[in-house]
Design a protein around this motif. Sequence first.
Motif, PDB file in Angstrom:
ATOM      1  N   ALA A 255       1.081  -0.787   0.162  1.00 22.69           N
ATOM      2  CA  ALA A 255      -0.114   0.281   0.128  1.00 22.69           C
ATOM      3  C   ALA A 255       0.885   1.217   0.042  1.00 22.69           C
ATOM      4  N   PRO A 256       1.665   1.454   0.986  1.00 19.78           N
ATOM      5  CA  PRO A 256       2.728   2.372   0.700  1.00 19.78           C
ATOM      6  C   PRO A 256       3.577   2.434  -0.573  1.00 19.78           C
ATOM      7  N   LEU A 257       3.660   1.671  -1.215  1.00 16.10           N
ATOM      8  CA  LEU A 257       4.311   1.885  -2.869  1.00 16.10           C
ATOM      9  C   LEU A 257       3.509   2.418  -3.331  1.00 16.10           C
ATOM     10  N   LEU A 258       1.543   1.944  -3.618  1.00 13.56           N
ATOM     11  CA  LEU A 258       0.928   1.950  -5.118  1.00 13.56           C
ATOM     12  C   LEU A 258      -0.094   3.601  -3.952  1.00 13.56           C
TER      13      LEU A 258
ATOM     14  N   VAL B 210      -8.892   9.782  -2.421  1.00 17.39           N
ATOM     15  CA  VAL B 210     -10.646   8.374  -2.175  1.00 17.39           C
ATOM     16  C   VAL B 210      -9.353   7.256  -2.734  1.00 17.39           C
ATOM     17  N   LEU B 211      -8.617   6.496  -3.678  1.00 21.17           N
ATOM     18  CA  LEU B 211      -7.628   5.538  -4.301  1.00 21.17           C
ATOM     19  C   LEU B 211      -6.813   5.422  -2.654  1.00 21.17           C
ATOM     20  N   SER B 212      -6.249   5.822  -2.757  1.00 24.45           N
ATOM     21  CA  SER B 212      -5.235   6.015  -1.193  1.00 24.45           C
ATOM     22  C   SER B 212      -5.723   5.311  -0.105  1.00 24.45           C
ATOM     23  N   ARG B 213      -7.121   6.248  -0.103  1.00 23.44           N
ATOM     24  CA  ARG B 213      -7.823   5.095   1.268  1.00 23.44           C
ATOM     25  C   ARG B 213      -8.614   4.193   0.833  1.00 23.44           C
ATOM     26  N   VAL B 214      -8.719   3.969  -0.472  1.00 25.58           N
ATOM     27  CA  VAL B 214      -9.380   2.656  -0.672  1.00 25.58           C
ATOM     28  C   VAL B 214      -7.948   1.587  -0.725  1.00 25.58           C
ATOM     29  N   ILE B 215      -6.993   1.909  -0.862  1.00 24.32           N
ATOM     30  CA  ILE B 215      -6.240   1.518  -1.191  1.00 24.32           C
ATOM     31  C   ILE B 215      -5.532   0.603   0.819  1.00 24.32           C
ATOM     32  N   TYR B 216      -5.382   1.487   0.926  1.00 23.06           N
ATOM     33  CA  TYR B 216      -4.714   1.093   3.003  1.00 23.06           C
ATOM     34  C   TYR B 216      -6.508   0.829   3.271  1.00 23.06           C
ATOM     35  N   GLY B 217      -7.540   0.844   2.627  1.00 24.50           N
ATOM     36  CA  GLY B 217      -8.604   0.142   3.233  1.00 24.50           C
ATOM     37  C   GLY B 217      -8.189  -1.312   3.430  1.00 24.50           C
ATOM     38  N   ALA B 218      -8.053  -2.202   2.151  1.00 26.03           N
ATOM     39  CA  ALA B 218      -7.768  -3.530   1.712  1.00 26.03           C
ATOM     40  C   ALA B 218      -6.774  -3.929   2.771  1.00 26.03           C
ATOM     41  N   ARG B 219      -6.158  -2.577   3.239  1.00 27.00           N
ATOM     42  CA  ARG B 219      -4.938  -3.506   4.604  1.00 27.00           C
ATOM     43  C   ARG B 219      -5.616  -3.534   5.355  1.00 27.00           C
ATOM     44  N   VAL B 220      -6.761  -2.848   6.011  1.00 26.46           N
ATOM     45  CA  VAL B 220      -7.155  -2.877   7.667  1.00 26.46           C
ATOM     46  C   VAL B 220      -8.322  -3.922   6.995  1.00 26.46           C
ATOM     47  N   SER B 221      -9.167  -4.657   6.474  1.00 26.56           N
ATOM     48  CA  SER B 221     -10.212  -5.219   6.363  1.00 26.56           C
ATOM     49  C   SER B 221      -9.396  -6.508   5.875  1.00 26.56           C
TER      50      SER B 221
END
Length: 286
Positions: free
Chosen positions: A23-26, A58-69
């Motif tokens: 996520a930090p890279l994408l 929003v894209l960055s938050r969706v990517i980081y949200g995948a990590r949490v889920s």
Amino acid sequence: MNRRGVLIPLVVLAIYVLAAIFAPLLAPHDPNAVTLAQRLLPPGAHHLLGTDALGRDVLSRVIYGARVSLLVAVGAVLVGGVVGVALGMIAAWRGAKVGAVLMRLVDIVLSVPFFLLAILVVAVLGPSLLNVVVCLALVRWPRYARVAHSATLQTRSRGFVRAATATGAPGWWIVLRHVLPEVLPVAIVVGTLELGLMVIYEASLSFLGLGVQPPTASWGSILSDGQQYIASAWWLATFPGIALFLLVLAANLLGDAARDRLDPAKRAELPRSRLFQRATMRRKAA
């Protein structure tokens, strides 16, 4: 389900896992960076999925949200699975009294509505990522306990277990050597089916403000913020909803494939002609 039907959900899950790990890279922007001058921007070249009410990408938050889920879902499945399988096997192996007490506890937990129990657990422990995992594990371990209890009872009556008992082998060795390998396939099937459900539960708790707390990005909290702007900023709720839908769908399809592959009851339902065809194909391949 054929191999192509299994490959597609595996690829989708792999994409989510890679997105969560890297996520930090994408992520093109800091998911928590507030820029009020760019609030509620529609999808465009600079922000592919737009921005929210605080100007966050929003894209960055969706990517980081995948990590949490994924972290919550996998953690809840592992913790709930280990606890449920252990208690279910103990209930079946230790005798009628211990089994009756543990299985009545299973019935009690299953009789309490999920959100009521979740609210009670979060109220006691407080909302956080770790507490969400504990909450979901406490709610869902009875399902593993039931299938482990049933599988242990069936295995206990089989000839090789009786033979091991007659030779004087210790009970713990019999359970680990003979019973656990028979229980694990069924538990894995339940775990794969539970994975998508855990994602939904985590999003539901975060949507209600009982899960992962801001500013940590979570699909549930993003959806909660987006509902206020559903008419004017459709992208806030649409893209996290699509990400949630695809992940749950892929997990459920993979769970169905695992059930067809590992569940003894499903394998027994296969017609003899189909089993004969599979055996013939294997001999030809060999």
